[in-house]
Enzyme design. Structure first.
Site, PDB file in Angstrom:
ATOM      1  N   LYS A   1     -10.224  -0.367  -2.381  1.00 14.96           N
ATOM      2  CA  LYS A   1     -10.069  -0.606  -0.946  1.00 14.96           C
ATOM      3  C   LYS A   1     -10.530   0.632  -0.185  1.00 14.96           C
ATOM      4  CE  LYS A   1      -6.815  -1.596   2.783  1.00 14.96           C
ATOM      5  NZ  LYS A   1      -5.492  -2.122   3.182  1.00 14.96           N
TER       6      LYS A   1
ATOM      7  N   LYS B   1      -7.178   3.050  -3.142  1.00 15.90           N
ATOM      8  CA  LYS B   1      -7.587   2.991  -1.734  1.00 15.90           C
ATOM      9  C   LYS B   1      -7.886   4.402  -1.246  1.00 15.90           C
ATOM     10  CE  LYS B   1      -5.408   1.759   2.714  1.00 15.90           C
ATOM     11  NZ  LYS B   1      -4.258   1.079   3.348  1.00 15.90           N
TER      12      LYS B   1
ATOM     13  N   ASP C   1       0.861  -1.191   0.000  1.00 12.76           N
ATOM     14  CA  ASP C   1       0.000   0.000   0.000  1.00 12.76           C
ATOM     15  C   ASP C   1       0.896   1.240   0.000  1.00 12.76           C
ATOM     16  OD1 ASP C   1      -1.745  -2.076   0.542  1.00 12.76           O
ATOM     17  OD2 ASP C   1      -2.985  -0.904   1.925  1.00 12.76           O
TER      18      ASP C   1
END
Lengths: 312, 291
Positions: A248, A212, A149
């Site tokens: 996400k 995300k 991430d």
């Protein structure tokens, strides 16, 4: 790429990235649609399925300076069997930790279906020197991270240096190798839904496997409208290029009710093909307990007590 | 003034310090002594029970953390505010249920106010009377202290309309418990008027939550709720009480019901420090003595 450069020189907002069209966002309509999707009532067997799905798509996260190897090991044990008293509860999708703790998580999850995710690339600001960020990503992957991430360089994006933001994500994708790349947009710092839509497109075109919402490190995190905005960007991307990018949602998701609202938003916008751990994740730490409480309520009919569920 | 339209009060449930309609949207008619319609009361649902328990749970630590002196003052303040609204309470009591004379209603209101004052006085005394220093064979201080059990569900009997409600509620909250009250099914209106008094009396939000509706719908989810620590089933008939006790047993919830003497509502036998004790858990502390 030429379109991207063209955008960089223009004063107005970007309307295309590398040939992919970006439509403007109707903010009022977006918020109203998101709110109406959140009024959907989910009952009995659908609720049971939604709760299990929420667990299966969960990235169980601990991103604190006080994280110890023991704490991460305990989290990994929970990730395999979220309810120690009920092994019918499915495992979560991944455990998300800082790079230094990736080896610990990788060892603890070695023979399990649970993936290891690591934040990297100068999390949470993404403003470390580029070499250091790339080295951090490569280190995390080498240490056993299946998913990385990273954060969008908001400093570059917000000052209109789209090419720089794009190139950094592309470089991070290379540094990841076979690991999945999730790009955190930190939507709470982007200022408008148009910027969220543009940065979503930029990240996806640059090679993100997932986009995300948030780091969880600032006050404003995932909201239904932001989730819908990003899901629509993913839908546009899939329609224009055929590439399926994952979503996400992270930060501020604490109750089972919020979780199934997000499942409804994603299901209605992207279809049930996105309601799998391969294409949808919920990043959370305290959500799991509430989901387990609601699950227990469905099974034995009694309203549950928070104190009866694990603290970590 | 004869053609003026009356502005009638909507009697809403009291949950977490707010007056709310039911999540279910239902209501039921409440009849007076002559069968006339007094008002529509909210017909609560199990989700209202859930919300009320959640409110009581989150208020409990803060309420128990107040000093005993402060809790006593807050209870006394309830009596003060009730006193200033005596006529309103008396009028509501007189027309509720089977109805009674205005003198009898005024008497019941006065007794209810006096009962608040009586329990307010116990706030900083009951732990001295019910707890104590125990003699032990060793170099230790050994102290027993009554502590509140937590969240208490109270099923109030149907009649009289006011005094049983106050008699069962005051001893529960004086020690630091929070309460979820199922008001009288037949005479729920005066309970909501009491809730308005509580909302104006420094009682923190969530310490007292009052639900109205059908007992046979609401007792079961209340008794089965894992976060309810004790139940007062005084208002349940034998069948409902047995069913609630079975539910409570599964989560080790203490079950209490008023004795025959305690049901003489107007008598002194209806008030007792042991009613405070029954909603407390005794904590015993050992502390080494210096030499």
């Amino acid at each position: 790429m030429t379109d991207l450069l063209a955008v960089e020189t223009s004063a107005g907002p970007a309307d295309a990235v590398a040939g992919v069209r970006i439509t403007p966002v109707d903010a009022v309509g977006l918020e109203q649609r998101a709110a109406s999707l959140c009024t959907r009532s989910i009952k009995t067997s659908s609720k049971a399925d939604a709760l299990d799905l929420a667990i299966r798509v969960m990235d169980l996260t601990t991103l604190e300076g006080a994280d110890t190897p023991e704490r991460v090991q305990a989290l990994c044990t929970r990730a395999r069997h979220p309810d120690a008293a009920d092994w019918s509860v499915p495992p979560v999708a991944a455990v998300c930790v800082y790079p230094e703790l990736v080896p610990v998580a990788a060892e603890a999850l070695a023979d399990s279906p649970v993936a290891v995710a690591s934040v990297a690339g100068g999390f949470p600001a993404g403003l470390a020197p580029l070499d250091a960020r790339m080295a951090e990503i490569a280190w995390a992957v080498a240490a056993g991270a299946d998913e990385v991430d990273i954060v969008l360089n908001r400093s570059a994006f917000l000052s209109g240096r789209y090419q720089k933001a794009y190139d950094e994500i592309a470089a991070a994708k290379q540094a990841c190798g076979s690991a999945h790349l999730k790009v955190i947009l930190e939507t709470g710092e982007l200022g408008s839904y148009d910027q969220i839509r543009q940065s979503s497109m930029l990240a996806m075109v640059a090679g993100a496997d997932f986009i995300k919402t948030s780091t969880g490190k600032i006050g404003t995190s995932a909201t239904p409208a932001v989730a819908l905005c990003m899901a629509e960007a993913i839908r546009d991307m899939a329609e224009q290029t055929g590439r399926a990018v994952g979503l996400k949602l992270a930060g501020g998701i604490r109750t089972a009710k919020q979780a199934w609202h997000y499942l409804v938003i994603v299901g209605e916008t992207l279809g049930s093909g996105w309601l799998t751990p391969e294409r949808f994740r919920l990043g959370a730490s305290s959500l799991l307990n509430d989901v387990l409480m609601q699950r227990a309520k469905l099974l034995d009919g009694r309203y549950q007590r928070r104190e009866d569920f694990s603290v970590d | 003034m004869s053609d003026r339209l009356a502005v009638n009060k909507t009697y809403k449930q009291f949950i977490g310090g707010a007056f709310e309609r039911s999540e279910s949207g239902r209501s039921y008619p409440v009849a007076g002594a002559g069968g006339e319609l007094l008002a529509n009361a909210i017909q609560g649902s199990r989700k209202d029970v859930r919300d009320a328990v959640a409110a009581a749970r989150s208020a409990q630590a803060g309420w128990a953390g107040r000093t005993a002196y402060n809790r006593g003052q807050v209870l006394y303040r309830v009596a003060e505010v009730m006193e200033s609204r005596r006529d309103e309470f008396s009028a509501e009591v007189a027309r509720a249920g089977d109805g009674c004379s205005h003198e009898a209603a005024a008497q019941e209101t006065a007794s209810a106010i006096d009962r608040w004052v009586w329990y307010a006085g116990w706030a900083d005394k009951f732990s001295t009377v019910l707890g104590g220093a125990n003699p032990v064979a060793g170099p230790y201080f050994n102290l027993s202290v009554p502590e509140p059990v937590g969240v208490v569900g109270i099923v109030v009997p149907d009649e009289p309309p006011l005094l049983p409600l106050v008699s069962r509620l005051a001893p529960v909250i004086v020690s630091g418990n929070t309460a979820v009250v199922l008001a009288s099914q037949r005479c729920p209106l005066v309970a909501i008027t009491l809730a308005e008094t509580l909302a104006l009396s420094d009682v923190p939000s969530g310490v007292v939550n009052i639900l109205t509706g059908h007992r046979n719908e609401l007792v079961s989810p209340l008794a089965g709720h894992v976060a309810v620590d004790s139940l007062d089933l005084t208002g349940c008939d034998a069948e409902l009480a047995a069913d609630a006790a079975r539910q409570a047993a599964a989560t080790i919830t203490r079950v209490v019901s008023a004795s025959a003497a305690e049901r003489q509502w107007a008598d002194e036998s209806a008030q007792s420090p042991y009613l405070i004790d029954v909603f407390c858990e005794t904590k015993t502390v050992w502390h080494p003595k210096g030499r």
